[in-house]
Every structure is written in structure tokens, then in C-alpha cells.
Design a protein around this motif. Structure first.
Motif, PDB file in Angstrom:
ATOM      1  N   GLU A  61       0.800  -0.760   0.048  1.00 33.49           N
ATOM      2  CA  GLU A  61       0.162  -0.040  -0.124  1.00 33.49           C
ATOM      3  C   GLU A  61       1.096   1.042  -0.193  1.00 33.49           C
ATOM      4  OE1 GLU A  61      -3.527   2.074   3.280  1.00 33.49           O
ATOM      5  OE2 GLU A  61      -3.496  -0.149   2.591  1.00 33.49           O
ATOM      6  N   GLN A  62       0.298   2.184  -0.765  1.00 34.24           N
ATOM      7  CA  GLN A  62       1.354   3.616  -0.460  1.00 34.24           C
ATOM      8  C   GLN A  62       1.428   4.125   0.886  1.00 34.24           C
ATOM      9  OE1 GLN A  62       2.528   4.913  -3.149  1.00 34.24           O
ATOM     10  NE2 GLN A  62       2.744   6.836  -2.436  1.00 34.24           N
ATOM     11  N   LEU A  63       2.855   4.298   0.716  1.00 39.13           N
ATOM     12  CA  LEU A  63       2.921   5.195   2.472  1.00 39.13           C
ATOM     13  C   LEU A  63       3.395   6.448   2.348  1.00 39.13           C
ATOM     14  CD1 LEU A  63       6.019   2.150   3.693  1.00 39.13           C
ATOM     15  CD2 LEU A  63       3.293   2.661   4.401  1.00 39.13           C
ATOM     16  N   VAL A  65       7.175   8.275   6.201  1.00 37.67           N
ATOM     17  CA  VAL A  65       7.587   6.729   6.821  1.00 37.67           C
ATOM     18  C   VAL A  65       9.380   6.280   6.366  1.00 37.67           C
ATOM     19  CG1 VAL A  65       7.354   4.039   6.154  1.00 37.67           C
ATOM     20  CG2 VAL A  65       5.163   5.265   6.835  1.00 37.67           C
ATOM     21  N   ASP A  66       9.683   6.495   5.460  1.00 35.29           N
ATOM     22  CA  ASP A  66      10.855   7.116   4.528  1.00 35.29           C
ATOM     23  C   ASP A  66      11.913   7.578   5.309  1.00 35.29           C
ATOM     24  OD1 ASP A  66       9.983   5.321   2.412  1.00 35.29           O
ATOM     25  OD2 ASP A  66      10.793   6.868   0.609  1.00 35.29           O
ATOM     26  N   ILE A  93       2.650   3.290   9.415  1.00 34.38           N
ATOM     27  CA  ILE A  93       2.829   1.801   8.822  1.00 34.38           C
ATOM     28  C   ILE A  93       1.142   2.210   9.437  1.00 34.38           C
ATOM     29  CG2 ILE A  93       3.328   0.163   8.390  1.00 34.38           C
ATOM     30  CD1 ILE A  93       6.357   0.984   8.415  1.00 34.38           C
ATOM     31  N   ARG A  94       0.582   1.604  10.719  1.00 34.12           N
ATOM     32  CA  ARG A  94      -0.285   0.865  11.075  1.00 34.12           C
ATOM     33  C   ARG A  94      -1.445   1.767  10.929  1.00 34.12           C
ATOM     34  NH1 ARG A  94      -0.633  -1.425  17.278  1.00 34.12           N
ATOM     35  NH2 ARG A  94      -2.685  -2.640  16.020  1.00 34.12           N
ATOM     36  N   GLU A  95      -1.207   3.195  11.767  1.00 32.61           N
ATOM     37  CA  GLU A  95      -2.405   4.003  10.942  1.00 32.61           C
ATOM     38  C   GLU A  95      -2.829   4.220   9.303  1.00 32.61           C
ATOM     39  OE1 GLU A  95      -1.102   7.479  12.473  1.00 32.61           O
ATOM     40  OE2 GLU A  95      -0.577   7.044  14.647  1.00 32.61           O
ATOM     41  N   VAL A 132      10.905  -3.744   7.431  1.00 24.62           N
ATOM     42  CA  VAL A 132      11.577  -4.391   6.828  1.00 24.62           C
ATOM     43  C   VAL A 132      11.912  -4.331   5.815  1.00 24.62           C
ATOM     44  CG1 VAL A 132      12.568  -7.168   6.329  1.00 24.62           C
ATOM     45  CG2 VAL A 132      11.696  -6.302   9.102  1.00 24.62           C
ATOM     46  N   GLN A 133      10.222  -4.870   4.665  1.00 27.19           N
ATOM     47  CA  GLN A 133      10.349  -4.151   3.480  1.00 27.19           C
ATOM     48  C   GLN A 133      10.772  -2.856   2.368  1.00 27.19           C
ATOM     49  OE1 GLN A 133       6.697  -5.424   1.082  1.00 27.19           O
ATOM     50  NE2 GLN A 133       7.301  -5.240  -0.669  1.00 27.19           N
ATOM     51  N   ARG A 134      10.556  -2.208   3.629  1.00 29.15           N
ATOM     52  CA  ARG A 134      10.786  -0.681   2.884  1.00 29.15           C
ATOM     53  C   ARG A 134      11.725  -0.418   4.067  1.00 29.15           C
ATOM     54  NH1 ARG A 134      10.525   1.917  -1.208  1.00 29.15           N
ATOM     55  NH2 ARG A 134      11.152   4.408  -0.542  1.00 29.15           N
ATOM     56  N   TYR A 135      12.449  -0.699   5.054  1.00 28.39           N
ATOM     57  CA  TYR A 135      14.026  -0.378   4.821  1.00 28.39           C
ATOM     58  C   TYR A 135      14.782  -1.003   3.641  1.00 28.39           C
ATOM     59  CZ  TYR A 135      18.603  -1.337   7.461  1.00 28.39           C
ATOM     60  OH  TYR A 135      19.328  -1.204   8.020  1.00 28.39           O
ATOM     61  N   GLU A 136      14.625  -2.632   3.276  1.00 28.18           N
ATOM     62  CA  GLU A 136      15.262  -2.704   2.474  1.00 28.18           C
ATOM     63  C   GLU A 136      15.581  -2.068   1.071  1.00 28.18           C
ATOM     64  OE1 GLU A 136      18.422  -5.342   2.801  1.00 28.18           O
ATOM     65  OE2 GLU A 136      17.208  -5.732   5.099  1.00 28.18           O
ATOM     66  N   GLU A 137      14.188  -1.755   0.394  1.00 27.57           N
ATOM     67  CA  GLU A 137      14.341  -1.258  -0.812  1.00 27.57           C
ATOM     68  C   GLU A 137      15.225   0.617  -0.466  1.00 27.57           C
ATOM     69  OE1 GLU A 137      10.036  -0.524  -0.680  1.00 27.57           O
ATOM     70  OE2 GLU A 137       9.735  -2.588  -1.906  1.00 27.57           O
ATOM     71  N   LEU A 138      14.895   1.423   0.718  1.00 23.03           N
ATOM     72  CA  LEU A 138      15.262   2.729   0.777  1.00 23.03           C
ATOM     73  C   LEU A 138      17.477   1.703   0.565  1.00 23.03           C
ATOM     74  CD1 LEU A 138      13.309   3.484   3.678  1.00 23.03           C
ATOM     75  CD2 LEU A 138      13.972   4.725   1.117  1.00 23.03           C
ATOM     76  N   ARG A 139      17.275   0.946   1.470  1.00 26.20           N
ATOM     77  CA  ARG A 139      19.284   0.232   1.510  1.00 26.20           C
ATOM     78  C   ARG A 139      19.321   0.217   0.316  1.00 26.20           C
ATOM     79  NH1 ARG A 139      22.773   1.863   5.585  1.00 26.20           N
ATOM     80  NH2 ARG A 139      22.089   0.949   7.702  1.00 26.20           N
TER      81      ARG A 139
END
Length: 67
Positions: free
Chosen positions: A2-4, A8-9, A24-26, A40-47
Motif C-alpha cells: 500500500e502507498q505509504l 515513513v521513509d 504504517i499501522r495508522e 523491513v521490506q521498505r527498509y531493504e528497498e531504501l538501503r
């Protein structure tokens, strides 16, 4: 995924783990466990895509955070 919100970033990059999980929860209405998966998924994408934007190494990033 879902669009964050952009916050979050920023929270991930600035090591504000709790704030990122809360956003993310909200946004998605998911459980904490699901929010951790999204984090974790977004963290890995940003890394992968923006490694120079992180102020902490991969080893330092999660130090002291237990879920």
C-alpha cells in the motif's frame, strides 16, 4: 505494498523506528507484526536505492531495538 506516507521513509532514514511503525499501522490498519513486515521490506528497498541517505550502518541500525 500500500502507498505509504513520505514520513515513513524519513522516519526509517532517521532511525525513528517506532514512529515509522506507528505511521504504517495508522495508514494500513494492520497489526504490529504486519507493520514490522512492511517496515523491513521498505527498509531493504531504501538501503538498495538510497544507501548514502542512511547515517548508520546496517549493523548499527537495529542495535538496541527489540520487537
Amino acid at each position: 505494498m500500500e502507498q505509504l506516507p513520505e514520513s515513513v521513509d524519513r522516519d526509517i532514514l532517521e532511525h525513528r523506528i517506532i514512529a515509522a511503525l506507528k505511521a504504517i499501522r495508522e495508514t494500513s490498519g494492520c497489526t504490529l507484526h504486519e507493520a514490522l513486515d512492511v517496515f523491513v521490506q521498505r527498509y531493504e528497498e531504501l538501503r538498495r536505492d538510497r544507501p548514502d541517505d542512511f547515517g548508520l550502518s546496517r549493523d548499527e541500525y537495529g542495535r538496541g531495538f527489540y520487537s
